[in-house]
Design a protein around this motif. Structure first.
Motif, PDB file in Angstrom:
ATOM      1  N   SER A  90      49.823  42.686  42.749  1.00  0.00           N
ATOM      2  CA  SER A  90      49.206  42.977  44.041  1.00  0.00           C
ATOM      3  C   SER A  90      48.916  41.663  44.756  1.00  0.00           C
ATOM      4  O   SER A  90      48.706  40.624  44.121  1.00  0.00           O
ATOM      5  CB  SER A  90      47.924  43.772  43.862  1.00  0.00           C
TER       6      SER A  90
ATOM      7  N   ASP B 153      34.737  43.578  43.429  1.00  0.00           N
ATOM      8  CA  ASP B 153      35.868  44.310  42.865  1.00  0.00           C
ATOM      9  C   ASP B 153      37.046  43.367  42.677  1.00  0.00           C
ATOM     10  O   ASP B 153      36.937  42.149  42.878  1.00  0.00           O
ATOM     11  CB  ASP B 153      36.228  45.507  43.745  1.00  0.00           C
ATOM     12  N   TYR B 154      38.171  43.931  42.294  1.00  0.00           N
ATOM     13  CA  TYR B 154      39.384  43.167  42.018  1.00  0.00           C
ATOM     14  C   TYR B 154      39.807  42.304  43.203  1.00  0.00           C
ATOM     15  O   TYR B 154      40.080  41.104  43.040  1.00  0.00           O
ATOM     16  CB  TYR B 154      40.490  44.158  41.639  1.00  0.00           C
TER      17      TYR B 154
ATOM     18  N   LYS C 146      39.888  38.185  43.158  1.00  0.00           N
ATOM     19  CA  LYS C 146      41.153  37.469  43.367  1.00  0.00           C
ATOM     20  C   LYS C 146      41.051  36.502  44.537  1.00  0.00           C
ATOM     21  O   LYS C 146      41.482  35.353  44.448  1.00  0.00           O
ATOM     22  CB  LYS C 146      42.309  38.441  43.589  1.00  0.00           C
TER      23      LYS C 146
END
Length: 77
Positions: free
Chosen positions: A3, A49-50, A54
């Motif tokens: 992603s 969150d992810y 990131k």
């Protein structure tokens, strides 16, 4: 499946840098605030969150390389 998390700098002051971030480069709906002294970040919406992690890690990695807060970038992986 990999992603991508895109980010771009919205503003910078002596104490913080604000980034917009999200999964689409054309639409980065969330805000990340980086403390320039501690280099710790927080999401404006409070949701860790992810995507937030990131973006935060990539911004810090780019700062490590150039000693400047990046104007934009992306984290792939």
């Amino acid at each position: 499946m990999a992603s991508l998390v895109h980010f771009r700098k919205n503003s910078e002051s002596g104490d913080s840098v604000e980034y917009a971030f999200g999964f689409d480069s054309a639409e980065t709906p969330r805000i990340l605030i980086m403390d320039t002294k501690s280099r710790r970040s927080r999401p404006a919406d409070g949701e860790v969150d992810y995507a937030f992690l990131k973006a935060s890690r990539k911004i810090n990695a780019m700062y490590d390389e150039s000693a400047q807060w990046p104007d934009r970038g992306l984290s792939a992986g």
